[in-house]
Design an enzyme around this catalytic site. Structure first.
Site, PDB file in Angstrom:
ATOM      1  N   LYS A  13       1.979 -23.622  16.169  1.00  9.29           N
ATOM      2  CA  LYS A  13       1.627 -25.051  16.035  1.00  9.29           C
ATOM      3  C   LYS A  13       2.500 -25.726  14.979  1.00  9.29           C
ATOM      4  O   LYS A  13       3.096 -26.773  15.213  1.00  9.29           O
ATOM      5  CB  LYS A  13       0.139 -25.224  15.659  1.00  9.29           C
ATOM      6  CG  LYS A  13      -0.833 -24.615  16.654  1.00  9.29           C
ATOM      7  CD  LYS A  13      -2.273 -24.856  16.254  1.00  9.29           C
ATOM      8  CE  LYS A  13      -2.716 -24.184  14.973  1.00  9.29           C
ATOM      9  NZ  LYS A  13      -2.679 -22.719  14.992  1.00  9.29           N
ATOM     10  N   ARG A  88     -11.160 -28.859  15.368  1.00  9.63           N
ATOM     11  CA  ARG A  88     -11.462 -27.461  15.711  1.00  9.63           C
ATOM     12  C   ARG A  88     -12.899 -27.283  16.154  1.00  9.63           C
ATOM     13  O   ARG A  88     -13.252 -26.185  16.592  1.00  9.63           O
ATOM     14  CB  ARG A  88     -11.259 -26.584  14.464  1.00  9.63           C
ATOM     15  CG  ARG A  88      -9.905 -25.908  14.356  1.00  9.63           C
ATOM     16  CD  ARG A  88      -9.839 -25.331  12.955  1.00  9.63           C
ATOM     17  NE  ARG A  88      -9.030 -24.172  12.809  1.00  9.63           N
ATOM     18  CZ  ARG A  88      -7.774 -24.192  12.345  1.00  9.63           C
ATOM     19  NH1 ARG A  88      -7.175 -25.324  12.085  1.00  9.63           N
ATOM     20  NH2 ARG A  88      -7.126 -23.067  12.167  1.00  9.63           N
ATOM     21  N   ARG A 127       5.453 -13.815   8.996  1.00 13.15           N
ATOM     22  CA  ARG A 127       5.594 -15.236   8.599  1.00 13.15           C
ATOM     23  C   ARG A 127       5.907 -15.360   7.105  1.00 13.15           C
ATOM     24  O   ARG A 127       5.318 -14.692   6.264  1.00 13.15           O
ATOM     25  CB  ARG A 127       4.293 -15.995   8.895  1.00 13.15           C
ATOM     26  CG  ARG A 127       4.309 -17.396   8.297  1.00 13.15           C
ATOM     27  CD  ARG A 127       3.287 -18.330   8.876  1.00 13.15           C
ATOM     28  NE  ARG A 127       1.958 -17.786   8.999  1.00 13.15           N
ATOM     29  CZ  ARG A 127       1.009 -18.346   9.737  1.00 13.15           C
ATOM     30  NH1 ARG A 127       1.245 -19.459  10.388  1.00 13.15           N
ATOM     31  NH2 ARG A 127      -0.188 -17.787   9.815  1.00 13.15           N
ATOM     32  N   ARG A 155       1.327 -16.072   3.320  1.00 12.11           N
ATOM     33  CA  ARG A 155       0.035 -16.742   3.180  1.00 12.11           C
ATOM     34  C   ARG A 155      -1.052 -15.723   2.897  1.00 12.11           C
ATOM     35  O   ARG A 155      -1.084 -14.658   3.503  1.00 12.11           O
ATOM     36  CB  ARG A 155      -0.291 -17.514   4.465  1.00 12.11           C
ATOM     37  CG  ARG A 155       0.100 -18.956   4.355  1.00 12.11           C
ATOM     38  CD  ARG A 155      -0.027 -19.707   5.630  1.00 12.11           C
ATOM     39  NE  ARG A 155      -1.298 -19.562   6.330  1.00 12.11           N
ATOM     40  CZ  ARG A 155      -1.589 -20.229   7.459  1.00 12.11           C
ATOM     41  NH1 ARG A 155      -0.710 -21.072   7.962  1.00 12.11           N
ATOM     42  NH2 ARG A 155      -2.742 -20.052   8.046  1.00 12.11           N
ATOM     43  N   ARG A 166      -9.935 -14.701  11.676  1.00 15.61           N
ATOM     44  CA  ARG A 166      -9.516 -16.049  12.109  1.00 15.61           C
ATOM     45  C   ARG A 166      -9.363 -16.090  13.632  1.00 15.61           C
ATOM     46  O   ARG A 166      -9.743 -17.064  14.273  1.00 15.61           O
ATOM     47  CB  ARG A 166      -8.189 -16.428  11.438  1.00 15.61           C
ATOM     48  CG  ARG A 166      -8.342 -16.722   9.963  1.00 15.61           C
ATOM     49  CD  ARG A 166      -7.008 -16.690   9.226  1.00 15.61           C
ATOM     50  NE  ARG A 166      -6.027 -17.602   9.746  1.00 15.61           N
ATOM     51  CZ  ARG A 166      -4.709 -17.447   9.635  1.00 15.61           C
ATOM     52  NH1 ARG A 166      -4.223 -16.380   9.008  1.00 15.61           N
ATOM     53  NH2 ARG A 166      -3.888 -18.324  10.142  1.00 15.61           N
TER      54      ARG A 166
HETATM   55  P1  AP5 Z   1       3.332 -20.993  12.902  1.00 14.41           P
HETATM   56  O1  AP5 Z   1       4.076 -22.148  13.461  1.00 14.41           O
HETATM   57  O2  AP5 Z   1       3.157 -20.921  11.414  1.00 14.41           O
HETATM   58  O3  AP5 Z   1       1.893 -20.840  13.630  1.00 14.41           O
HETATM   59  P2  AP5 Z   1       0.579 -21.725  13.536  1.00 14.41           P
HETATM   60  O4  AP5 Z   1       0.068 -21.895  14.926  1.00 14.41           O
HETATM   61  O5  AP5 Z   1       0.833 -22.960  12.745  1.00 14.41           O
HETATM   62  O6  AP5 Z   1      -0.367 -20.704  12.803  1.00 14.41           O
HETATM   63  P3  AP5 Z   1      -1.405 -20.915  11.609  1.00 14.41           P
HETATM   64  O7  AP5 Z   1      -1.722 -19.552  11.086  1.00 14.41           O
HETATM   65  O8  AP5 Z   1      -0.923 -21.942  10.644  1.00 14.41           O
HETATM   66  O9  AP5 Z   1      -2.648 -21.463  12.402  1.00 14.41           O
HETATM   67  P4  AP5 Z   1      -4.133 -21.502  11.924  1.00 14.41           P
HETATM   68  O10 AP5 Z   1      -4.706 -22.447  12.894  1.00 14.41           O
HETATM   69  O11 AP5 Z   1      -4.783 -20.185  11.860  1.00 14.41           O
HETATM   70  O12 AP5 Z   1      -4.024 -21.951  10.409  1.00 14.41           O
HETATM   71  P5  AP5 Z   1      -4.300 -23.329   9.685  1.00 14.41           P
HETATM   72  O13 AP5 Z   1      -3.299 -23.473   8.634  1.00 14.41           O
HETATM   73  O14 AP5 Z   1      -4.487 -24.430  10.663  1.00 14.41           O
HETATM   74  O15 AP5 Z   1       4.046 -19.658  13.434  1.00 14.41           O
HETATM   75  C1  AP5 Z   1       3.605 -18.389  12.990  1.00 14.41           C
HETATM   76  C2  AP5 Z   1       4.817 -17.459  12.784  1.00 14.41           C
HETATM   77  O16 AP5 Z   1       5.387 -17.187  14.061  1.00 14.41           O
HETATM   78  C3  AP5 Z   1       5.939 -18.064  11.931  1.00 14.41           C
HETATM   79  O17 AP5 Z   1       6.494 -17.048  11.149  1.00 14.41           O
HETATM   80  C4  AP5 Z   1       6.956 -18.583  12.967  1.00 14.41           C
HETATM   81  O18 AP5 Z   1       8.276 -18.563  12.448  1.00 14.41           O
HETATM   82  C5  AP5 Z   1       6.760 -17.585  14.096  1.00 14.41           C
HETATM   83  N1  AP5 Z   1       6.968 -18.164  15.423  1.00 14.41           N
HETATM   84  C6  AP5 Z   1       6.551 -19.396  15.880  1.00 14.41           C
HETATM   85  N2  AP5 Z   1       6.893 -19.562  17.166  1.00 14.41           N
HETATM   86  C7  AP5 Z   1       7.523 -18.402  17.540  1.00 14.41           C
HETATM   87  C8  AP5 Z   1       8.110 -17.960  18.769  1.00 14.41           C
HETATM   88  N3  AP5 Z   1       8.125 -18.717  19.865  1.00 14.41           N
HETATM   89  N4  AP5 Z   1       8.665 -16.701  18.779  1.00 14.41           N
HETATM   90  C9  AP5 Z   1       8.664 -15.919  17.676  1.00 14.41           C
HETATM   91  N5  AP5 Z   1       8.130 -16.298  16.489  1.00 14.41           N
HETATM   92  C10 AP5 Z   1       7.566 -17.524  16.423  1.00 14.41           C
HETATM   93  O19 AP5 Z   1      -5.728 -23.051   9.045  1.00 14.41           O
HETATM   94  C11 AP5 Z   1      -5.885 -22.140   7.985  1.00 14.41           C
HETATM   95  C12 AP5 Z   1      -7.325 -22.170   7.502  1.00 14.41           C
HETATM   96  O20 AP5 Z   1      -7.652 -23.490   7.003  1.00 14.41           O
HETATM   97  C13 AP5 Z   1      -8.391 -21.909   8.580  1.00 14.41           C
HETATM   98  O21 AP5 Z   1      -8.615 -20.527   8.751  1.00 14.41           O
HETATM   99  C14 AP5 Z   1      -9.606 -22.633   7.977  1.00 14.41           C
HETATM  100  O22 AP5 Z   1     -10.179 -21.881   6.932  1.00 14.41           O
HETATM  101  C15 AP5 Z   1      -8.968 -23.878   7.362  1.00 14.41           C
HETATM  102  N6  AP5 Z   1      -8.889 -24.987   8.311  1.00 14.41           N
HETATM  103  C16 AP5 Z   1      -7.757 -25.575   8.781  1.00 14.41           C
HETATM  104  N7  AP5 Z   1      -8.057 -26.569   9.639  1.00 14.41           N
HETATM  105  C17 AP5 Z   1      -9.410 -26.606   9.717  1.00 14.41           C
HETATM  106  C18 AP5 Z   1     -10.319 -27.404  10.452  1.00 14.41           C
HETATM  107  N8  AP5 Z   1      -9.893 -28.354  11.299  1.00 14.41           N
HETATM  108  N9  AP5 Z   1     -11.649 -27.172  10.300  1.00 14.41           N
HETATM  109  C19 AP5 Z   1     -12.095 -26.213   9.452  1.00 14.41           C
HETATM  110  N10 AP5 Z   1     -11.278 -25.408   8.721  1.00 14.41           N
HETATM  111  C20 AP5 Z   1      -9.953 -25.603   8.861  1.00 14.41           C
HETATM  112 MG    MG Z   2       0.110 -23.660  10.906  1.00  5.81          MG
END
Ligand code: AP5
Ligand code: MG
Length: 210
Positions: A13, A88, A127, A155, A166
């Site tokens: 994402k 979410r 990552r 992270r 997660r």
């Molecule tokens: P990356 O682009 O970083 O993936 P991502 O989908 O952004 O993954 P996240 O871990 O950030 O998603 P998440 O939803 O769990 O975390 P968030 O920060 O929202 O890519 C991942 C890796 O893969 C990178 O190294 C990249 O280079 C590589 N990659 C990408 N595409 C690739 C490809 N095609 N091929 C190979 N490699 C590739 O949330 C974190 C925490 O915050 C949650 O657990 C929760 O506690 C809280 N939170 C956030 N939003 C909310 C909400 N709306 N409500 C409640 N709590 C929330």
């Molecule tokens: Mg992310």
């Protein structure tokens, strides 16, 4: 253009949002990035959010809804935004609709990036984040340039036990939100497996970019 990006942890994402942002020039608003920044700055929000995040749980709706609604009301988001990781839960989706409707604004596209759990683990363990620019790298698939390599960090919630929590949470919660947007004809499912550029192309074609 108002676009939502939904997908499991590590589905790409943040990576793809950065590419859409570069192309369209709308702000990339990541709830996770905003919460991590609050934690890093030890703000009252960060203090409340930290335990939930480090345990792989969702931060309570009221806290997340407030920061997102404030952020999307900023002038730079008036013509569009890219929301990454929000909504979410059904209350978050309802709050977003309630905030947009009085202004005559709508969500244009909801992109759900699908990646199997078996691929996710390799992505998140490799990552790396640049703490200065917040840019996302991967030690193997998208390595940081040499001048940045020494400062990249991992992270806290990418540790495998937390990641599995997660993922389980994602699978439990997401259906309701995607059903909500599917019923409104907005949902596009995109295969997130493949090279970064291939996934980018799939998303661009769904939202009408070349
Ligand atoms: P990356 O682009 O970083 O993936 P991502 O989908 O952004 O993954 P996240 O871990 O950030 O998603 P998440 O939803 O769990 O975390 P968030 O920060 O929202 O890519 C991942 C890796 O893969 C990178 O190294 C990249 O280079 C590589 N990659 C990408 N595409 C690739 C490809 N095609 N091929 C190979 N490699 C590739 O949330 C974190 C925490 O915050 C949650 O657990 C929760 O506690 C809280 N939170 C956030 N939003 C909310 C909400 N709306 N409500 C409640 N709590 C929330
Ligand atoms: Mg992310």
């Amino acid at each position: 253009m108002r676009v939502l990006l939904i997908g499991p942890p590590g589905s790409g994402k943040g990576t793809q949002a950065a590419r859409i942002k570069d192309k369209v020039g709308i702000p990339h608003i990541s709830s996770g990035d905003m919460l991590r920044e609050a934690v890093a700055k030890d703000t009252p929000l960060g203090q409340k959010a930290h335990d939930y995040m480090s345990q792989g749980r969702l931060v309570p709706d009221d806290l997340v809804i407030e920061i997102i609604l404030v952020r999307i009301s900023q002038p730079d988001a008036s013509t569009g935004f890219l929301l990454d990781g929000f909504p979410r839960t059904p209350p978050q989706a309802a709050a977003l609709k309630k905030a947009l409707t009085p202004h005559g604004f709508n969500i244009d596209h909801v992109i759900k990036i699908e990646v199997p759990d078996s691929v996710i683990i390799g992505r998140t363990t490799g990552r790396r984040i640049d703490p200065v620019t917040n840019k996302i790298y991967h030690s193997e698939f998208n390595p940081p340039p040499p001048e940045i390599a020494a400062r990249v960090i991992q992270r806290e919630d990418d540790e495998e036990v937390t990641l599995r929590k997660r993922l389980a949470k994602y699978h439990k919660d997401t259906q309701q939100v995607t059903d909500y947007y599917e019923q409104r004809g907005l949902l596009h499912i995109v295969n997130g497996v493949g090279k970064l550029e291939e996934v980018q192309q799939r998303i661009f074609s769904v939202i009408g970019l070349s």
